[in-house]
Structure formats: structure tokens, C-alpha cells
Write a protein that holds these residues in place. Sequence first.
Motif, PDB file in Angstrom:
ATOM      1  N   TRP A  53       6.815  11.078  67.048  1.00  0.00           N
ATOM      2  CA  TRP A  53       5.351  10.662  66.720  1.00  0.00           C
ATOM      3  C   TRP A  53       5.234  11.278  65.309  1.00  0.00           C
ATOM      4  CZ3 TRP A  53       3.476  13.547  71.698  1.00  0.00           C
ATOM      5  CH2 TRP A  53       3.621  12.618  72.923  1.00  0.00           C
ATOM      6  N   LEU A  76       1.019  17.695  68.473  1.00  0.00           N
ATOM      7  CA  LEU A  76       1.480  16.606  68.638  1.00  0.00           C
ATOM      8  C   LEU A  76       1.851  15.696  67.172  1.00  0.00           C
ATOM      9  CD1 LEU A  76      -1.739  15.574  70.619  1.00  0.00           C
ATOM     10  CD2 LEU A  76       0.556  15.770  71.279  1.00  0.00           C
ATOM     11  N   TRP A 168       0.951   1.363  79.966  1.00  0.00           N
ATOM     12  CA  TRP A 168       0.120   2.326  79.270  1.00  0.00           C
ATOM     13  C   TRP A 168      -1.235   1.730  78.438  1.00  0.00           C
ATOM     14  CZ3 TRP A 168      -1.738   6.747  79.922  1.00  0.00           C
ATOM     15  CH2 TRP A 168      -2.495   7.357  78.812  1.00  0.00           C
ATOM     16  N   TYR A 169      -0.374   0.554  77.489  1.00  0.00           N
ATOM     17  CA  TYR A 169      -1.453   0.078  76.474  1.00  0.00           C
ATOM     18  C   TYR A 169      -2.487  -0.812  76.917  1.00  0.00           C
ATOM     19  CZ  TYR A 169       1.607   2.906  73.761  1.00  0.00           C
ATOM     20  OH  TYR A 169       2.421   4.303  73.456  1.00  0.00           O
ATOM     21  N   ASP A 198       3.821   4.007  83.825  1.00  0.00           N
ATOM     22  CA  ASP A 198       3.533   4.708  82.859  1.00  0.00           C
ATOM     23  C   ASP A 198       2.470   5.798  83.354  1.00  0.00           C
ATOM     24  OD1 ASP A 198       2.822   6.179  80.056  1.00  0.00           O
ATOM     25  OD2 ASP A 198       4.181   4.819  79.486  1.00  0.00           O
ATOM     26  N   ASP A 199       2.004   6.898  82.618  1.00  0.00           N
ATOM     27  CA  ASP A 199       1.301   7.992  83.067  1.00  0.00           C
ATOM     28  C   ASP A 199      -0.119   7.336  84.060  1.00  0.00           C
ATOM     29  OD1 ASP A 199      -0.412  10.233  83.059  1.00  0.00           O
ATOM     30  OD2 ASP A 199      -0.712  10.361  80.907  1.00  0.00           O
ATOM     31  N   TRP A 235       7.391   6.770  84.100  1.00  0.00           N
ATOM     32  CA  TRP A 235       7.157   7.683  82.967  1.00  0.00           C
ATOM     33  C   TRP A 235       6.877   9.306  83.552  1.00  0.00           C
ATOM     34  CZ3 TRP A 235       2.813  11.357  82.674  1.00  0.00           C
ATOM     35  CH2 TRP A 235       2.787  11.830  81.466  1.00  0.00           C
ATOM     36  N   ASN A 269      -4.451  18.106  76.600  1.00  0.00           N
ATOM     37  CA  ASN A 269      -4.511  16.596  77.199  1.00  0.00           C
ATOM     38  C   ASN A 269      -4.720  16.657  78.597  1.00  0.00           C
ATOM     39  OD1 ASN A 269      -3.986  14.037  76.830  1.00  0.00           O
ATOM     40  ND2 ASN A 269      -2.011  14.056  76.214  1.00  0.00           N
ATOM     41  N   TRP A 270      -5.427  15.590  79.217  1.00  0.00           N
ATOM     42  CA  TRP A 270      -5.357  15.193  80.442  1.00  0.00           C
ATOM     43  C   TRP A 270      -6.615  16.500  80.922  1.00  0.00           C
ATOM     44  CZ3 TRP A 270      -0.434  15.932  78.684  1.00  0.00           C
ATOM     45  CH2 TRP A 270       0.445  14.849  78.576  1.00  0.00           C
ATOM     46  N   LYS A 304      11.261   6.976  81.260  1.00  0.00           N
ATOM     47  CA  LYS A 304      10.576   7.391  79.850  1.00  0.00           C
ATOM     48  C   LYS A 304      10.089   8.763  80.059  1.00  0.00           C
ATOM     49  CE  LYS A 304       6.498   6.040  77.050  1.00  0.00           C
ATOM     50  NZ  LYS A 304       5.310   5.335  77.023  1.00  0.00           N
ATOM     51  N   ASP A 306       8.645  11.988  78.241  1.00  0.00           N
ATOM     52  CA  ASP A 306       7.673  12.070  77.120  1.00  0.00           C
ATOM     53  C   ASP A 306       7.179  13.436  76.988  1.00  0.00           C
ATOM     54  OD1 ASP A 306       5.864  11.382  75.397  1.00  0.00           O
ATOM     55  OD2 ASP A 306       4.576  10.192  76.817  1.00  0.00           O
ATOM     56  N   PHE A 307       6.728  13.705  75.907  1.00  0.00           N
ATOM     57  CA  PHE A 307       6.401  15.140  75.281  1.00  0.00           C
ATOM     58  C   PHE A 307       7.456  15.950  75.435  1.00  0.00           C
ATOM     59  CE2 PHE A 307       2.478  13.049  76.467  1.00  0.00           C
ATOM     60  CZ  PHE A 307       1.415  13.500  75.605  1.00  0.00           C
ATOM     61  N   CYS A 347      10.327  10.221  74.475  1.00  0.00           N
ATOM     62  CA  CYS A 347       9.309   9.961  73.598  1.00  0.00           C
ATOM     63  C   CYS A 347       8.685  11.350  73.354  1.00  0.00           C
ATOM     64  CB  CYS A 347       8.273   8.898  74.536  1.00  0.00           C
ATOM     65  SG  CYS A 347       6.808   8.681  73.846  1.00  0.00           S
ATOM     66  N   ARG A 362      11.474   6.554  71.195  1.00  0.00           N
ATOM     67  CA  ARG A 362      10.275   6.179  70.372  1.00  0.00           C
ATOM     68  C   ARG A 362      10.573   6.791  69.172  1.00  0.00           C
ATOM     69  NH1 ARG A 362       5.503   5.402  72.623  1.00  0.00           N
ATOM     70  NH2 ARG A 362       4.632   6.320  71.052  1.00  0.00           N
ATOM     71  N   ASP A 366       1.939   6.640  68.693  1.00  0.00           N
ATOM     72  CA  ASP A 366       1.556   5.441  69.582  1.00  0.00           C
ATOM     73  C   ASP A 366       0.765   4.415  68.889  1.00  0.00           C
ATOM     74  OD1 ASP A 366       2.251   7.199  71.715  1.00  0.00           O
ATOM     75  OD2 ASP A 366       0.603   6.852  72.773  1.00  0.00           O
TER      76      ASP A 366
HETATM   77  C1  9PG Z   1       0.774   8.822  78.377  1.00  0.00           C
HETATM   78  C2  9PG Z   1       1.288   8.313  76.924  1.00  0.00           C
HETATM   79  C3  9PG Z   1       2.017   7.009  76.858  1.00  0.00           C
HETATM   80  C4  9PG Z   1       2.559   7.071  75.464  1.00  0.00           C
HETATM   81  C5  9PG Z   1       3.323   8.429  74.867  1.00  0.00           C
HETATM   82  C6  9PG Z   1       2.218   9.331  74.821  1.00  0.00           C
HETATM   83  O1  9PG Z   1      -3.428  13.504  72.989  1.00  0.00           O
HETATM   84  N1  9PG Z   1      -2.551  12.838  72.207  1.00  0.00           N
HETATM   85  O2  9PG Z   1      -2.835  12.616  70.872  1.00  0.00           O
HETATM   86  C7  9PG Z   1      -1.419  11.868  72.719  1.00  0.00           C
HETATM   87  C8  9PG Z   1      -0.483  11.434  71.821  1.00  0.00           C
HETATM   88  C9  9PG Z   1       0.419  10.524  72.334  1.00  0.00           C
HETATM   89  C10 9PG Z   1       0.419  10.095  73.697  1.00  0.00           C
HETATM   90  C11 9PG Z   1      -0.831  10.495  74.583  1.00  0.00           C
HETATM   91  C12 9PG Z   1      -1.525  11.360  74.091  1.00  0.00           C
HETATM   92  O3  9PG Z   1       1.108   9.169  74.142  1.00  0.00           O
HETATM   93  O4  9PG Z   1       3.670   8.095  73.427  1.00  0.00           O
HETATM   94  O5  9PG Z   1       3.320   5.857  75.353  1.00  0.00           O
HETATM   95  O6  9PG Z   1       3.196   7.288  77.660  1.00  0.00           O
HETATM   96  O7  9PG Z   1       1.901   9.624  76.432  1.00  0.00           O
HETATM   97  O8  9PG Z   1       0.006   9.959  78.368  1.00  0.00           O
END
Ligand code: 9PG
Length: 502
Positions: A53, A76, A168-169, A198-199, A235, A269-270, A304, A306-307, A347, A362, A366
Motif C-alpha cells: 500500500w 498502514l 471485499w469491495y 474476504d474479511d 482472506w 482497525n476492526w 489472500k 493480508d497485513f 497483501c 498487491r 485499496d
Molecule cells: C479487508 C481488507 C481487504 C483489502 C486489503 C485490506 O484501515 N485501513 O486503512 C485499511 C487499509 C487497507 C485495508 C483495510 C483497512 O485493506 O487491502 O483488499 O482485504 O484489508 O479488511
Amino acid sequence: MLTQWAVDEAEITVEASRQPRHLDHGVLLDGDVVRVTAPAPVGRFYRHGWQSWSPTAWVDPHAPLLAIPVPELTLLADDPAHTATAHPSGSAIGAVMCGERILLLGALDLGGRVELRDATLVATCEQGDGRWFAAFGDERDVFGAYARALGERFGVRGGAPPRMWSSWYSFYGDISEQGLLEVLDDIAGLPFDTFQVDDGWQVQIGDWHANERFASGMPTLAATIRERGYRPGLWLAPFLVHERSQVFREHPELCLTDDDGRPTLAGHNWGGRVHALDVTNPDAMHLVCDVIADAVSWGFELLKLDFLFAAALPGNRHEQVGREAAYRQAIERIRETVGDDVYLLACGAPVVASLGVFDGIRIGPDVAPWWELEAATRYLHTVATPNTRYAIATSVHRLWLRAVIDIDPDVVYFRTRYNLLLDWQRALLRDLAVVSGFRATSDPPAWLLPDELSELEAFLDDEPQIERLGAYRYAIDGRTVDFEAIAARPPDLYLGPITPRH
Ligand code: 9PG
């Protein structure tokens, strides 16, 4: 030692610990500090962000540098160990324009950093000696040569990018088995090869079990996806634990810590704080491998992950290894756990340290159903906030990675419903996906107008001829596409408070 390296008529000064070793299109250099000086005044600097990112673009080296004041946001956006540097700098790779040619210096080891001081690129490795690759010449040749050197060093994977539907989107965290089954019904006949959950399926970040919205369980869902003819994808953020997860409450000692012994913050987050597992702790890594093995045993064949940067954050570790070395060991263990046939998509991942292990990565932040949030960028410095302009701008600058890994520029929107993107913005996103070869969307067919559905179908079906016309220009079946207007105005990294230069 200082040496002169001549390329055509240009003389490049090189400082390294040994004599440069010449390759076809560049030189190999070693040393704890390596310097290469351009033969003439330099223009823009190729600033390469740390993870998926992180902003990556050709930037004006004289523009004031931005310090990102809010740690949660820094996390991030880029490597938090290098937010306030005195000179323009980037992760693993740096390059400068020198007339029509480009001088590139790129890491062939982990933890590399390249800084620009006047006309000199200065490379340092987090841990001692590093191996580096330098090249001077045409933009395409130097990045191509570096990609080959990276492939030799770390390995090459990819070559079969998915055509993927991802949840996700469109639904974001609000997914359920019922909702996904409806999408599975609706996409019947569309030439996707992968259906990625995804999430939103998990109990909590760190507690990787199906939540109450997935009452039939993940194996049943994977089996249904497979029966419908798609590769099941899932994910996970395997290195993160939420403060409210059971795993964190029971085993906080498995996390990276700061100097006060507290779990390091890996983000907000979350609805709370998240921490990073210390993957050099065998117990933590054991947990990670169990989670990954579970996902594969449930029937998921694309993961996938992530983080991922969390594993390489600054902090105190069980084992004294470099941050990216810790990350690399962990992802190698994950690859051993899943075997060769599971498609691993990275990712939020440190880019160079992921090569050779992941099939795809990735390469930008996003996308979002809007173009940009200028206020967020200017006042909150959230340069990695989801928005389509930054996603395109960063991804365009990483297309050269395609030689060594599948590159994921994120999903394409076909829908006009729930979408603020203009036609040309959606078209640009689609063209970038076509050029990248990685084709994904989150649009449920039920949200699409008939024309939009046909466009999606054509996007998935077509195998157009792609010709590269320039750094930002491509011909897709003879039609010229130009990303320059977007790519040349990089994320406004340089608008915030000015970091004093030393
Ligand atoms: C799921 C998403 C999707 C997405 C990933 C990732 O808090 N934030 O700024 C933030 C940045 C990116 C992000 C989520 C939160 O996206 O890139 O495709 O899988 O996690 O939570």
C-alpha cells in the motif's frame, strides 16, 4: 573502494567494498554502504514504498518531505522505521532520472534502503553487508534487468494470475454464507476461475474460525464454491491479533513488544487495537502454521494473506534477526505448510521480501468507489487510504515486477450503482487490470446494468494483445491507453508538515 564504471560515454562513480562485478545490463555491488553517483545532474527520484500500500512514484527530490504525525496512519502507509528521513528515500530500490536515462540501485538482500543525496544514491542494509544491483540506461532496460536479478536471487513465481470474484469491495465486512451463495448463483456462466471470501468470515482477527454468519462452516462453503466450478479463496491476516481476540487475551506473550515490554501497536482497525505476532517465537509460528493448515484442509486453494507487514514491524523479537529476515522465514514456513499448488496472494506485504514465495502480490493501496479523498490526504496524511487514484498511481509504478510475480492492482468496478467513479476512471482501472493480467472484481451481478454485465464478461473473456509504448503508455488491441496524467501526479506525500532537513 571507489571505482569508475563506464556505460557508453557516461562515467558513474561507484563506492562499494569490492570491485563491481559486471553483468549483461548492470553491475553487482557489495558493502554495508554502497554509493553510486550519477554522471550528470539528476531529475526525479523513484521512491519505492515498503509494502503493497506504500506510495511508489517518481517524485521531485526537492519537494519538502512529509512527516506522518499519527502512528496509526503511518503503520498502514509505509515503513514506520523510516517516516521522517532527512533525504528522499525508499525501500529496497531507488532510481534517479539523468537526462533521458535512469540510474537504478536495487537491493538483492533483505532490509535494504536507498536514499538520494544530491546526485548520489546511497544504499544501506538493516543488517550489515548487502548485495546490490546497479544499472544505467533506458527505463525499461534497467528495471527489466533488476527484475531478472531479483528473480535469480529470490526466485520467480506466478504466471497464472486469477480471474477472481472477491467479496471485499461490495459487501466489505458484511458477508454471510447466504449472501455469498446468492452471488455464486448470479455469477454462474461468467468466466471467473476463483471465488475469494474476504474479511468478515472469522470470529475475530486472530481467532480464525467461522463466525455465526457462516453456520455451515468453512469446509462446506469451500466445497460449494468448488462444485460451482471455482477455486475457493480465503482472506486471512495471519500475523495480526486483535486486542479482543481469544488468542491475544490468552497469549499476549506471543506478540512483538516495545521497549517497555508492551505489545507493539500494529494498527487500529476492526474497532480496536491490533498487535503483531512475533513470528520468530516458535510458539507464535506454530499457531500461524496451524491456521494456514486449517484453511487448506477446509478446501481453500488460494489464500489472500493480508497485513503481512506486521511480521516485519520494529519491535523486540524472540530471535535476533532483521525485520525482513523474520518475515521471510515466516512466509517460507507458510509456503512449506501449503505446498506448491496453493496460490498465495500477498497483501499489505513488504514487496522485495515476498518474492519467490508468493504467487501474486498487491502492488498498490485499496481501490474504492470514489476517486480520491483529498481532505484525508492533506489533513490526516492517510496516504494509504482506499481511493482509486492512488491505487492506480502506485500500481503503475510497479508493473515491472510482473517478470517475477503476478501483480494485483486490486479490483475493477463495472457497476455505476453505489459508485462515485466516473466512466473514464472505471475505464482506466479496467485497462490497468488488463495490462497487469490480474483480473478481479467484487461487483455482484445483481448490482450491474445489462451493459455493465457485458463489459465484465468481455473483461474476463478477452485475451487482448498488449504492447508497451512507453513508461505509462500501452496499446490494448491497438487502442492507446495512457496512465501518465494519473501516474505523474503522485500521492500528495509532500503537503504536510515539513520535516526539518539536517
Ligand atoms: C479487508 C481488507 C481487504 C483489502 C486489503 C485490506 O484501515 N485501513 O486503512 C485499511 C487499509 C487497507 C485495508 C483495510 C483497512 O485493506 O487491502 O483488499 O482485504 O484489508 O479488511
